[in-house]
Motif scaffolding. Structure first.
Motif, PDB file in Angstrom:
ATOM      1  N   PRO A  54      70.428  80.259  72.929  1.00 56.67           N
ATOM      2  CA  PRO A  54      69.173  80.589  72.234  1.00 56.67           C
ATOM      3  C   PRO A  54      67.957  80.744  73.141  1.00 56.67           C
ATOM      4  O   PRO A  54      66.940  81.285  72.705  1.00 56.67           O
ATOM      5  N   LYS A  55      68.042  80.313  74.397  1.00 56.90           N
ATOM      6  CA  LYS A  55      66.893  80.414  75.302  1.00 56.90           C
ATOM      7  C   LYS A  55      67.050  81.541  76.320  1.00 56.90           C
ATOM      8  O   LYS A  55      66.231  81.662  77.234  1.00 56.90           O
ATOM      9  N   ASP A  56      68.066  82.347  76.160  1.00 54.40           N
ATOM     10  CA  ASP A  56      68.312  83.451  77.089  1.00 54.40           C
ATOM     11  C   ASP A  56      67.505  84.676  76.651  1.00 54.40           C
ATOM     12  O   ASP A  56      67.839  85.336  75.669  1.00 54.40           O
ATOM     13  N   VAL A  57      66.447  84.977  77.386  1.00 55.45           N
ATOM     14  CA  VAL A  57      65.552  86.081  77.025  1.00 55.45           C
ATOM     15  C   VAL A  57      66.285  87.418  77.072  1.00 55.45           C
ATOM     16  O   VAL A  57      66.116  88.271  76.187  1.00 55.45           O
ATOM     17  N   LYS A  58      67.114  87.603  78.103  1.00 53.89           N
ATOM     18  CA  LYS A  58      67.820  88.880  78.250  1.00 53.89           C
ATOM     19  C   LYS A  58      68.712  89.165  77.049  1.00 53.89           C
ATOM     20  O   LYS A  58      68.787  90.306  76.575  1.00 53.89           O
ATOM     21  N   LEU A  59      69.382  88.135  76.543  1.00 53.86           N
ATOM     22  CA  LEU A  59      70.248  88.338  75.380  1.00 53.86           C
ATOM     23  C   LEU A  59      69.426  88.723  74.152  1.00 53.86           C
ATOM     24  O   LEU A  59      69.855  89.556  73.349  1.00 53.86           O
ATOM     25  N   HIS A  60      68.247  88.130  74.006  1.00 56.65           N
ATOM     26  CA  HIS A  60      67.364  88.510  72.897  1.00 56.65           C
ATOM     27  C   HIS A  60      66.952  89.979  73.020  1.00 56.65           C
ATOM     28  O   HIS A  60      66.901  90.708  72.023  1.00 56.65           O
ATOM     29  N   GLN A  73      61.599  91.083  64.897  1.00 59.41           N
ATOM     30  CA  GLN A  73      61.611  89.619  64.869  1.00 59.41           C
ATOM     31  C   GLN A  73      62.251  89.066  66.142  1.00 59.41           C
ATOM     32  O   GLN A  73      61.775  88.077  66.717  1.00 59.41           O
ATOM     33  N   THR A  74      63.316  89.728  66.588  1.00 57.56           N
ATOM     34  CA  THR A  74      64.030  89.267  67.779  1.00 57.56           C
ATOM     35  C   THR A  74      63.181  89.436  69.033  1.00 57.56           C
ATOM     36  O   THR A  74      63.120  88.540  69.885  1.00 57.56           O
ATOM     37  N   ILE A  75      62.512  90.583  69.157  1.00 61.17           N
ATOM     38  CA  ILE A  75      61.699  90.807  70.353  1.00 61.17           C
ATOM     39  C   ILE A  75      60.472  89.904  70.347  1.00 61.17           C
ATOM     40  O   ILE A  75      59.960  89.517  71.406  1.00 61.17           O
ATOM     41  N   GLU A  76      60.006  89.531  69.166  1.00 63.21           N
ATOM     42  CA  GLU A  76      58.896  88.575  69.073  1.00 63.21           C
ATOM     43  C   GLU A  76      59.325  87.216  69.628  1.00 63.21           C
ATOM     44  O   GLU A  76      58.565  86.550  70.340  1.00 63.21           O
ATOM     45  N   LYS A  77      60.544  86.798  69.310  1.00 60.35           N
ATOM     46  CA  LYS A  77      61.060  85.532  69.846  1.00 60.35           C
ATOM     47  C   LYS A  77      61.143  85.595  71.364  1.00 60.35           C
ATOM     48  O   LYS A  77      60.778  84.642  72.063  1.00 60.35           O
ATOM     49  N   ALA A  78      61.630  86.727  71.872  1.00 65.06           N
ATOM     50  CA  ALA A  78      61.729  86.890  73.324  1.00 65.06           C
ATOM     51  C   ALA A  78      60.349  86.840  73.968  1.00 65.06           C
ATOM     52  O   ALA A  78      60.171  86.243  75.038  1.00 65.06           O
ATOM     53  N   SER A  79      59.367  87.443  73.314  1.00 65.79           N
ATOM     54  CA  SER A  79      58.001  87.461  73.848  1.00 65.79           C
ATOM     55  C   SER A  79      57.404  86.061  73.889  1.00 65.79           C
ATOM     56  O   SER A  79      56.653  85.724  74.809  1.00 65.79           O
ATOM     57  N   MET A 129      59.105  83.390  74.390  1.00 65.82           N
ATOM     58  CA  MET A 129      59.767  82.679  75.489  1.00 65.82           C
ATOM     59  C   MET A 129      59.279  83.165  76.849  1.00 65.82           C
ATOM     60  O   MET A 129      59.327  82.430  77.832  1.00 65.82           O
ATOM     61  N   ALA A 130      58.822  84.422  76.901  1.00 65.16           N
ATOM     62  CA  ALA A 130      58.340  84.993  78.169  1.00 65.16           C
ATOM     63  C   ALA A 130      57.043  85.746  77.899  1.00 65.16           C
ATOM     64  O   ALA A 130      57.006  86.982  77.937  1.00 65.16           O
ATOM     65  N   PRO A 131      55.965  85.018  77.595  1.00 70.63           N
ATOM     66  CA  PRO A 131      54.697  85.672  77.228  1.00 70.63           C
ATOM     67  C   PRO A 131      54.134  86.523  78.363  1.00 70.63           C
ATOM     68  O   PRO A 131      54.251  86.173  79.535  1.00 70.63           O
ATOM     69  N   GLY A 132      53.554  87.652  77.963  1.00 70.61           N
ATOM     70  CA  GLY A 132      52.892  88.505  78.939  1.00 70.61           C
ATOM     71  C   GLY A 132      53.792  89.441  79.705  1.00 70.61           C
ATOM     72  O   GLY A 132      53.323  90.180  80.577  1.00 70.61           O
TER      73      GLY A 132
END
Length: 409
Positions: A254-260, A278-284, A286-289
């Motif tokens: 769940p914390k893997d940005v690339k998989l998101h 929704q998925t890309i928002e979660k990734a954002s 986790m890796a803001p900016g």
């Protein structure tokens, strides 16, 4: 990938730390021919690979002949790892590796094929050089982009040396690189089984920790199979399949940005834009900016808007076709259904069509409301398109005050 480990073709002869004891329960070996019929008189040999022995002694072994029903039974065995092989005149030798005997009764089957006797890999040290060369040749072919040719060479190497873990691992990777996931998984499962057994043995020619490393490498590759399958499905434009694979991978990581990101891309291509956003928002979060994430989000938003416009246009085209054919009732249903597909400030053209159809169907009051709403929502330069039919309707109905009010407004 590692070079071929020489020791895999050398007899294992020392005990890896474990307690062993004699068991009364038998290891039963059934010998059959290619048709499945029992084979009598086959010599079956079992070799203990980690029984306690004095250094320098030969490995413990035992021989039995198969009976009229094809069975050869071995009793009073130590709990240990055994190699089993059989021979009979007129047949090629058969090898079974390995039996991890742990007190409980076990049964295995040796299927004999007609042919000549020959030495097995652990009986002929020259096979080490042969399989090493075949492995190197196969890997060279693979690196040059000739995966099918590499696959054939390594399959032959496995047949010659069926317990060479490195060749199994290399061949499994080649299968997976070609999208042959069932074959790759089958080989990895076998590799996992062999590694978990051999880790109990000791071989001075094998680097310390080699079997443990192979167990871990195999487990890691097996855990990545859903991702590899999803990647392959994405390349083949099977976006729903890819999304399902990446979704499972995200659940496990769940914390893997690339998989998101991969999941969002697959969902967007599968036209599941809301879930993609929704998925890309979660990734954002986790890796803001991260600019690439914002770029992907914007692409998904644009794709969603474009898809919605295409959907609306398709509905309008269907409605226009119905209208042209004089099917006013169904045309009205089609246009009314398309209203919810567009934002309110873009509904005026559709409402104008609806108003005209309602007039044709003698639904005057409803038509008036449709035209009024179209006038309200349309930009100033377009209002005349909807004022004109409503003005004419009022005149036809001798509602002159209402008609004049349109001109005054």
């Amino acid at each position: 990938m590692k070079n071929n480990i020489r020791a895999l073709l050398v007899v294992v002869f020392m005990l890896f730390a474990s307690s062993v004891f004699a068991a009364e329960e038998p290891l039963q070996v059934k010998c059959v021919d290619s048709s499945g019929a029992p084979l009598e008189g086959a010599k079956v040999t079992i070799v203990c690979l980690n029984c306690k022995i004095t250094p320098g002694d030969e490995l413990k072994s035992d021989d039995e002949k198969s009976d009229s029903e094809g069975f050869a039974s071995f009793r009073k065995l130590e709990n240990a790892v055994y190699r089993v092989f059989g021979r009979k005149n007129g047949f090629s030798p058969v090898l079974y590796e390995y039996v991890d005997f742990q007190s409980s009764p076990q049964s295995i089957q040796l299927e004999f094929q007609e042919g000549k006797d020959r030495k097995l890999y652990f009986e002929d040290m020259s096979l080490i050089e042969t399989t090493t060369k075949m492995q190197e040749e196969g890997l060279a072919l693979y690196r040059s982009g000739k995966a099918p040719e590499a696959e054939k060479i390594l399959e032959q190497a496995v047949a010659l040396s069926p317990s060479n873990l490195d060749i199994y691992y290399d061949l499994a990777n080649i299968y997976l690189s070609q999208g042959k996931f069932d074959q790759g998984q089958e080989l990895l499962d076998k590799l996992s089984h062999l590694s978990s057994i051999l880790i109990k043995t000791y071989n001075p020619y094998v680097p310390s920790g080699y079997y443990k490393e192979m167990v871990d490498k195999t487990a890691e590759l097996l855990s990545r199979l859903p991702i590899l399958k999803a990647d392959n499905a994405f390349k083949e434009n099977k976006y729903d399949v890819a999304a399902e694979g990446f979704r499972k991978a995200v659940e496990n990581n769940p914390k893997d940005v690339k998989l998101h990101v991969n999941l969002a891309a697959a969902l967007a291509n599968a036209k599941k834009y809301d879930e993609a956003l929704q998925t890309i928002e979660k990734a954002s979060r986790m890796a803001p900016g991260e600019t690439p994430l914002e770029d992907l989000k914007n692409q998904i938003v644009t794709a969603k808007a474009s898809a919605e416009l295409e959907k609306v246009q398709a509905a309008l085209n269907e409605g226009d076709a119905l209208l042209k054919n004089g099917d006013f009732e169904n045309a009205l249903i089609k246009f009314q259904g398309s209203l919810s597909m567009v934002p309110e400030n873009a509904r005026a053209p559709i409402l104008g069509r609806i108003g005209l159809i309602q007039l044709r169907l003698n639904k005057s009051d409803e038509a008036v409301e449709s035209f009024k709403k179209a006038i309200e929502l349309s930009p100033a330069e377009k209002r005349g398109d909807y004022i004109k039919p409503l003005f004419q309707h009022y005149v036809n109905k001798e509602k002159y005050e209402e008609a004049l009010s349109l001109l005054i407004d």
